[in-house]
Design an enzyme around this catalytic site. Structure first.
Site, PDB file in Angstrom:
ATOM      1  N   PRO A   1     -68.269  26.014  -9.757  1.00 22.76           N
ATOM      2  CA  PRO A   1     -68.252  26.943 -10.884  1.00 22.76           C
ATOM      3  C   PRO A   1     -69.253  28.079 -10.645  1.00 22.76           C
ATOM      4  CG  PRO A   1     -69.178  24.818 -11.552  1.00 22.76           C
ATOM      5  CD  PRO A   1     -68.682  24.661 -10.148  1.00 22.76           C
TER       6      PRO A   1
ATOM      7  N   ALA B   1     -75.079  31.342  -3.074  1.00 22.47           N
ATOM      8  CA  ALA B   1     -75.573  30.980  -1.739  1.00 22.47           C
ATOM      9  C   ALA B   1     -74.449  30.380  -0.905  1.00 22.47           C
ATOM     10  CB  ALA B   1     -76.717  29.981  -1.865  1.00 22.47           C
ATOM     11  N   ALA B   2     -73.626  29.522  -1.524  1.00 22.22           N
ATOM     12  CA  ALA B   2     -72.548  28.869  -0.761  1.00 22.22           C
ATOM     13  C   ALA B   2     -71.555  29.906  -0.247  1.00 22.22           C
ATOM     14  CB  ALA B   2     -71.842  27.834  -1.640  1.00 22.22           C
TER      15      ALA B   2
ATOM     16  N   LEU C   1     -75.327  26.096  -9.751  1.00 19.55           N
ATOM     17  CA  LEU C   1     -75.026  25.200  -8.630  1.00 19.55           C
ATOM     18  C   LEU C   1     -74.990  25.955  -7.300  1.00 19.55           C
ATOM     19  CD1 LEU C   1     -72.282  22.914 -10.258  1.00 19.55           C
ATOM     20  CD2 LEU C   1     -74.748  22.537 -10.126  1.00 19.55           C
ATOM     21  N   GLY C   2     -75.528  27.168  -7.305  1.00 22.21           N
ATOM     22  CA  GLY C   2     -75.671  27.885  -6.035  1.00 22.21           C
ATOM     23  C   GLY C   2     -74.383  28.424  -5.450  1.00 22.21           C
ATOM     24  N   SER C   3     -73.456  28.864  -6.313  1.00 20.96           N
ATOM     25  CA  SER C   3     -72.193  29.411  -5.771  1.00 20.96           C
ATOM     26  C   SER C   3     -72.467  30.674  -4.957  1.00 20.96           C
ATOM     27  CB  SER C   3     -71.203  29.716  -6.902  1.00 20.96           C
ATOM     28  OG  SER C   3     -71.566  30.896  -7.605  1.00 20.96           O
TER      29      SER C   3
ATOM     30  N   ALA D   1     -73.288  28.979 -12.576  1.00 25.89           N
ATOM     31  CA  ALA D   1     -73.538  27.728 -13.286  1.00 25.89           C
ATOM     32  C   ALA D   1     -74.767  27.000 -12.771  1.00 25.89           C
ATOM     33  CB  ALA D   1     -72.304  26.830 -13.186  1.00 25.89           C
TER      34      ALA D   1
ATOM     35  N   ASP E   1     -81.710  28.191  -2.050  1.00 24.20           N
ATOM     36  CA  ASP E   1     -80.275  27.872  -2.148  1.00 24.20           C
ATOM     37  C   ASP E   1     -79.541  28.082  -0.817  1.00 24.20           C
ATOM     38  OD1 ASP E   1     -80.873  27.416  -4.787  1.00 24.20           O
ATOM     39  OD2 ASP E   1     -79.376  28.781  -5.604  1.00 24.20           O
TER      40      ASP E   1
HETATM   41  N1  LIG Z   1     -65.836  32.060  -4.954  1.00 24.02           N
HETATM   42  C1  LIG Z   1     -66.535  33.212  -4.962  1.00 24.02           C
HETATM   43  N2  LIG Z   1     -65.998  34.345  -4.454  1.00 24.02           N
HETATM   44  C2  LIG Z   1     -66.719  35.499  -4.480  1.00 24.02           C
HETATM   45  N3  LIG Z   1     -67.967  35.632  -4.995  1.00 24.02           N
HETATM   46  C3  LIG Z   1     -68.545  34.541  -5.506  1.00 24.02           C
HETATM   47  C4  LIG Z   1     -67.870  33.264  -5.513  1.00 24.02           C
HETATM   48  N4  LIG Z   1     -68.701  32.364  -6.079  1.00 24.02           N
HETATM   49  C5  LIG Z   1     -69.833  33.026  -6.424  1.00 24.02           C
HETATM   50  N5  LIG Z   1     -69.758  34.334  -6.089  1.00 24.02           N
HETATM   51  C6  LIG Z   1     -70.787  35.375  -6.357  1.00 24.02           C
HETATM   52  O1  LIG Z   1     -71.955  34.758  -6.854  1.00 24.02           O
HETATM   53  C7  LIG Z   1     -72.265  35.251  -8.193  1.00 24.02           C
HETATM   54  C8  LIG Z   1     -72.907  34.161  -9.018  1.00 24.02           C
HETATM   55  O2  LIG Z   1     -74.194  33.925  -8.480  1.00 24.02           O
HETATM   56  P1  LIG Z   1     -75.440  33.517  -9.361  1.00 24.02           P
HETATM   57  O3  LIG Z   1     -75.611  34.453 -10.510  1.00 24.02           O
HETATM   58  O4  LIG Z   1     -76.570  33.384  -8.418  1.00 24.02           O
HETATM   59  O5  LIG Z   1     -75.045  32.089  -9.954  1.00 24.02           O
HETATM   60  P2  LIG Z   1     -74.861  30.698  -9.173  1.00 24.02           P
HETATM   61  O6  LIG Z   1     -75.348  30.892  -7.778  1.00 24.02           O
HETATM   62  O7  LIG Z   1     -75.734  29.767  -9.953  1.00 24.02           O
HETATM   63  O8  LIG Z   1     -73.430  30.337  -9.281  1.00 24.02           O
HETATM   64  C9  LIG Z   1     -70.916  35.720  -8.711  1.00 24.02           C
HETATM   65  O9  LIG Z   1     -71.065  36.676  -9.750  1.00 24.02           O
HETATM   66  C10 LIG Z   1     -70.295  36.322  -7.457  1.00 24.02           C
HETATM   67  O10 LIG Z   1     -70.847  37.591  -7.218  1.00 24.02           O
HETATM   68  C1  LIG Z   2     -83.839  30.599 -10.288  1.00 26.17           C
HETATM   69  C2  LIG Z   2     -83.794  30.260  -8.789  1.00 26.17           C
HETATM   70  O1  LIG Z   2     -84.974  29.467  -8.493  1.00 26.17           O
HETATM   71  C3  LIG Z   2     -82.578  29.413  -8.453  1.00 26.17           C
HETATM   72  C4  LIG Z   2     -81.257  30.063  -8.799  1.00 26.17           C
HETATM   73  O2  LIG Z   2     -80.154  29.211  -8.526  1.00 26.17           O
HETATM   74  P1  LIG Z   2     -78.691  29.596  -9.023  1.00 26.17           P
HETATM   75  O3  LIG Z   2     -78.333  30.924  -8.457  1.00 26.17           O
HETATM   76  O4  LIG Z   2     -78.745  29.651 -10.531  1.00 26.17           O
HETATM   77  O5  LIG Z   2     -77.793  28.497  -8.543  1.00 26.17           O
HETATM   78  C5  LIG Z   2     -83.841  31.556  -7.991  1.00 26.17           C
HETATM   79  C6  LIG Z   2     -84.224  31.416  -6.515  1.00 26.17           C
HETATM   80  O6  LIG Z   2     -84.764  30.360  -6.110  1.00 26.17           O
HETATM   81  O7  LIG Z   2     -84.014  32.378  -5.765  1.00 26.17           O
HETATM   82 MG   LIG Z   3     -77.093  31.873  -7.143  1.00 27.25          MG
END
Ligand SMILES: Nc1ncnc2c1ncn2[C@@H]1O[C@H](COP(=O)(O)OP(=O)(O)O)[C@@H](O)[C@H]1O
Ligand SMILES: C[C@@](O)(CCOP(=O)(O)O)CC(=O)O
Ligand SMILES: [Mg+2]
Length: 334
Positions: free
Chosen positions: A110, A119-120, A115-117, A113, A161
Site C-alpha cells: 500500500p 524505497a521498494a 511500509l516503505g513503498s 502507508a 528504508d
Molecule cells: N507502485 C508504485 N509505483 C510508482 N510509484 C510508487 C509506487 N509505490 C510508491 N510509489 C511512490 O512513493 C510515494 C509514497 O512514498 P512515501 O510518502 O514515502 O510513503 P511510503 O513509503 O510509506 O509508502 C508515492 O506517492 C509514489 O510517489
Molecule cells: C519517517 C522516516 O523515519 C521513515 C519513513 O518511512 P515511510 O516512507 O513512511 O515508509 C523517514 C526516514 O527515515 O527517512
Molecule cells: Mg517512503
C-alpha cells in the site's frame, strides 16, 4: 533484453523520525513486494507504466463539441518522481542515456502507508535498470542509490528504508551505517488505517516543530534513540524468548507515545494501537512516517485475536512475515 526485479516493504520496529536526526533505528523487511520490469524500447524515451498508482481524479468539462481536460497532470507526474529519479541516477552511473527504456511496475505494497513503498519502488527500479544497462552493483550499493533517490524527491531521508529493502532481514541503522541483527520470526500484525500520509510532508512537519521548540523536541528524539538502543540490547540478549518479547512490547509502547508527542499519530492510528493492546498484544506502535498508514503490534499467540480487534476498530489487518531477502533479480530474458 528484459529484467524483472523485486524489492520488499519494511516495518520500522523502532526509531522512525528520530533516525532522520542521526539517532539509531531498527527496521525489518517484510514479505510484501514491488515488482519492476525493465526493457529497451525503440522510441528513445523513458516510459513508465505504474499499474497500482492512483492518480488524482480525472476532471473534464464539455461544451457543445469540445472536451476540456482539467486534471492536474503535474500532480500525476510528481507521483512518479521516485521512479524517474531512480532511472536517471542509474543512467548517470552507467554513463548511458541514449536508449529508450520501458519500466513497468506492479506492487503489493500500500502506498503512503509507512511500509516503505517509496524505497521498494526506488530499489526495485534501480535493480532492474542497472542490470539492463550492464552495471554490476551490490545490493548495498543499490540501497545507497535508493537513499539518494529519496533525498532528491523528499529533501530529507535517513536512508533506512532503501537500505533494508535492498539487503533484507532485520537491521540496526545509524547515519548511513547498518548492522544485520540475528534473524527471528517476530509474531507481528500490521494494521492499515486505509488512509495515507506523505513522508515528505510529515518529515517537514516534524522539522518545523523541531526548529520552533528544539529544547522540547531534542529530548524526545534523544529518548527515541535510547529506546532503540535498549531494543537492540534486548534483541541481542540471552533473555528467554517470552521475556524478550515482553520487553520489546513495552519499548514499542514508549516509542508510540513519543511519536504521538511529535504529532505524527492520528485518531485512527491510536484507535488501532489501543485495540491491539486491549486484545492482548504486548506492544503496538506506528510504523513509518504516520499521519495515516499503518501501525504494527507484537502479539505472540494472539495474532488472530489482535487481527480481529483491528478489523472491529475499522482497520485492515495484515499478518506478515519478516523477509530474509532484500532486492531480488527474478528473471533476465535475452
Ligand atoms: N507502485 C508504485 N509505483 C510508482 N510509484 C510508487 C509506487 N509505490 C510508491 N510509489 C511512490 O512513493 C510515494 C509514497 O512514498 P512515501 O510518502 O514515502 O510513503 P511510503 O513509503 O510509506 O509508502 C508515492 O506517492 C509514489 O510517489
Ligand atoms: C519517517 C522516516 O523515519 C521513515 C519513513 O518511512 P515511510 O516512507 O513512511 O515508509 C523517514 C526516514 O527515515 O527517512
Ligand atoms: Mg517512503
Amino acid at each position: 533484453m528484459r529484467v524483472l526485479a523485486s524489492a520488499p516493504a519494511k516495518i520500522i520496529l523502532f526509531g522512525e523520525h528520530s533516525v532522520v536526526y542521526g539517532k539509531p533505528a531498527i527496521a525489518a523487511a517484510i514479505n510484501l513486494r514491488t515488482y519492476v520490469r525493465a526493457e529497451f524500447n525503440d522510441s528513445g524515451r523513458i516510459k513508465i507504466e505504474a499499474h497500482d498508482i492512483k492518480t488524482p481524479g480525472l476532471i473534464v468539462s464539455f461544451s457543445e463539441n469540445e472536451i476540456y481536460f482539467e486534471s492536474d497532470y503535474g500532480k500525476a507526474a510528481e507521483v512518479l518522481s521516485y521512479v524517474r529519479q531512480a532511472i536517471e541516477l542509474v543512467q548517470e552511473e552507467a554513463d548511458k542515456n541514449g536508449r529508450g527504456i520501458t519500466v513497468s511496475i506492479t506492487s503489493q505494497i500500500p502506498v503512503g502507508a509507512g511500509l516503505g513503498s517509496s524505497a521498494a519502488v526506488a530499489v526495485a527500479t534501480i535493480g532492474a535498470v542497472s542490470k539492463l544497462l550492464g552495471l554490476e552493483l551490490t545490493n548495498e550499493e543499490i540501497g545507497k542509490l535508493g537513499h539518494r533517490v529519496e533525498l532528491l524527491v523528499q529533501g530529507a531521508s535517513s536512508g533506512i528504508d532503501p537500505t533494508v529493502s535492498a539487503i533484507g532481514g532485520i537491521i540496526h541503522y545509524e547515519k548511513g551505517k547498518f548492522e544485520h541483527l540475528p534473524f527471528m520470526e517476530l509474531p507481528i500484525v500490521v494494521g492499515y488505517t486505509g488512509s495515507s500520509g506523505s513522508t515528505k510532508e510529515l518529515v517537514a512537519m516534524v522539522r518545523r516543530t523541531y526548529e520552533e521548540m528544539p529544547e522540547i523536541v531534542e529530548p524526545i528524539l534523544t529518548s527515541m534513540g535510547k529506546v532503540v538502543e535498549k531494543a537492540r540490547e534486548t534483541l541481542l540478549s540471552e533473555l528467554e524468548e517470552g521475556q524478550k518479547l515482553a520487553r520489546l512490547g513495552r519499548l514499542m509502547n514508549i516509542n508510540h507515545g513519543l511519536l504521538d508527542a511529535l504529532g505524527v499519530s492520528t485518531k485512527k492510528l491510536s484507535e488501532l494501537v489501543y485495540a491491539a493492546r486491549t486484545a492482548g498484544a504486548l506492544g503496538a506502535k506506528i510504523t513509518g512516517a504516520g499521519g495515516g498508514g499503518c501501525m504494527y503490534a507484537l502479539a505472540p499467540e494472539r495474532q488472530s485475536e489482535v487481527a480481529t480487534a483491528i478489523t472491529i476498530a475499522g482497520g485492515t489487518p495484515m499478518i506478515t512475515e519478516i523477509s530474509r531477502e532484500g532486492l531480488r533479480i527474478e528473471e533476465v530474458l535475452p
